[in-house]
Write a protein that holds these residues in place. Structure first.
Motif, short mmCIF file in Angstrom:
data_model
loop_
_atom_site.label_atom_id
_atom_site.label_comp_id
_atom_site.label_asym_id
_atom_site.label_seq_id
_atom_site.Cartn_x
_atom_site.Cartn_y
_atom_site.Cartn_z
N SER A 59 0.76 -1.25 -0.02
CA SER A 59 0.05 0.13 -0.07
C SER A 59 0.76 1.28 0.04
N PRO A 60 0.42 2.36 -0.40
CA PRO A 60 1.27 3.53 -0.51
C PRO A 60 1.67 4.06 0.69
N LEU A 61 1.02 4.12 1.76
CA LEU A 61 1.37 4.81 3.10
C LEU A 61 2.58 3.87 3.99
N PRO A 62 2.47 2.72 3.77
CA PRO A 62 3.69 1.76 4.10
C PRO A 62 4.99 2.08 3.32
N ALA A 63 4.82 1.99 2.16
CA ALA A 63 5.82 2.19 1.18
C ALA A 63 6.36 3.56 1.13
N GLY A 64 5.56 4.68 1.21
CA GLY A 64 6.11 5.80 1.69
C GLY A 64 6.92 5.94 3.14
N SER A 65 6.27 5.43 4.09
CA SER A 65 6.87 5.47 5.13
C SER A 65 8.27 4.69 5.26
N ALA A 66 8.17 3.55 4.75
CA ALA A 66 9.50 2.73 4.67
C ALA A 66 10.66 3.57 3.71
N ALA A 67 10.25 4.17 2.63
CA ALA A 67 11.21 4.87 2.00
C ALA A 67 11.90 5.98 2.84
N THR A 68 10.87 6.86 3.22
CA THR A 68 11.27 7.98 4.15
C THR A 68 12.22 7.38 5.32
N ALA A 69 11.85 6.54 5.99
CA ALA A 69 12.55 5.92 7.32
C ALA A 69 13.88 5.36 6.78
N TYR A 70 13.95 4.83 5.57
CA TYR A 70 15.33 4.45 5.09
C TYR A 70 16.17 5.74 4.94
N CYS A 71 15.72 6.67 4.28
CA CYS A 71 16.39 7.84 3.93
C CYS A 71 16.92 8.60 5.14
N TRP A 72 15.94 8.50 6.07
CA TRP A 72 16.43 9.21 7.39
C TRP A 72 17.44 8.35 8.21
N LEU A 73 17.57 6.96 7.99
CA LEU A 73 18.35 6.19 8.77
C LEU A 73 19.62 6.50 8.05
N ILE A 74 19.91 6.57 6.71
CA ILE A 74 21.05 6.77 5.90
C ILE A 74 21.69 8.45 6.28
N GLU A 75 20.78 9.14 6.30
CA GLU A 75 21.20 10.48 6.56
C GLU A 75 21.84 10.54 8.06
N PHE A 76 20.87 9.98 9.10
CA PHE A 76 21.55 9.99 10.40
C PHE A 76 22.72 9.31 10.57
N ALA A 77 22.99 8.35 9.77
CA ALA A 77 24.30 7.70 9.88
C ALA A 77 25.30 8.23 9.63
N GLN A 78 25.13 9.42 8.74
CA GLN A 78 26.44 10.33 8.50
C GLN A 78 26.60 10.98 9.49
N LEU A 79 26.03 10.80 10.82
CA LEU A 79 26.59 11.58 11.86
C LEU A 79 27.88 10.60 12.52
N THR A 80 28.02 9.42 12.27
CA THR A 80 29.13 8.72 12.41
C THR A 80 30.30 8.88 11.35
N ALA A 81 31.24 8.26 11.37
CA ALA A 81 32.55 8.47 10.42
C ALA A 81 32.42 7.49 9.38
N LEU A 82 31.54 6.43 9.61
CA LEU A 82 31.57 5.28 8.66
C LEU A 82 31.14 5.91 7.18
N PRO A 83 30.29 6.57 6.88
CA PRO A 83 29.62 6.92 5.58
C PRO A 83 30.82 7.60 5.01
N ALA A 84 31.21 8.80 5.71
CA ALA A 84 32.39 9.56 5.03
C ALA A 84 33.66 8.73 4.94
N ALA A 85 33.82 7.85 5.42
CA ALA A 85 35.16 6.81 5.06
C ALA A 85 34.96 6.05 4.02
N LEU A 86 33.77 5.71 3.83
CA LEU A 86 33.55 4.79 2.95
C LEU A 86 33.18 5.73 1.31
N SER A 87 32.93 6.88 1.42
CA SER A 87 32.57 7.74 0.42
C SER A 87 34.00 8.03 -0.01
N GLN A 88 35.05 8.28 0.90
CA GLN A 88 36.21 8.51 0.46
C GLN A 88 36.94 7.54 -0.60
#
Length: 138
Positions: A59-88
């Motif tokens: 359904s649309p609402l669970p799909a939208g919630s999952a997509a937004t939650a995933y994006c937020w998870l990735i964004e807040f993970a950027q507060l740690t050093a791991l994504p920056a290190a991998l991105s380099q």
């Protein structure tokens, strides 16, 4: 796999490619806030298409919630050093994980998802009115 599921998955693959193409075109031709904000919104739209690709009958609402939650998870993970290190070390990691936290992106992810949830809801309601209830995915 039903013909409907195949068509949905094909449409989601094409849509994801279109959103990615739009994001890279904007990045190549513009600079500043439009580039930044559209990039966040379009990346969230891509995640939405991936959710639908994986679970075509969701359904649309669970799909939208999952997509937004995933994006937020990735964004807040950027507060740690791991994504920056991998991105380099990897262009692909930089595209998938980003390099640094930006609170504005947190706001723009739903902006990329909400129109797709609305379109999905509209299409699902229209289809349902023509054919009856949508079968439940196992």
């Amino acid at each position: 796999m039903s013909l409907t599921v195949r068509w949905i998955r094909l449409l989601m693959a094409v849509s994801a490619a279109g959103f990615a193409g739009a994001a890279y075109a904007i990045r190549a031709t513009m600079d500043g806030p439009i580039e930044q904000y559209s990039g966040a919104a379009l990346s969230a739209a891509i995640v939405y298409t991936i959710v639908i690709f994986i679970r075509p009958l969701i359904s649309p609402l669970p799909a939208g919630s999952a997509a937004t939650a995933y994006c937020w998870l990735i964004e807040f993970a950027q507060l740690t050093a791991l994504p920056a290190a991998l991105s380099q070390r990897s262009w692909l990691a930089r595209q998938l994980l980003g390099a640094q936290f930006d609170l504005i992106d947190v706001v723009w992810y739903p902006v990329g998802v909400i129109p797709l949830v609305a379109a999905h809801w509209f299409l699902q309601a229209r289809t349902r009115s023509r054919t009856g209830p949508t079968p439940v995915e196992p």
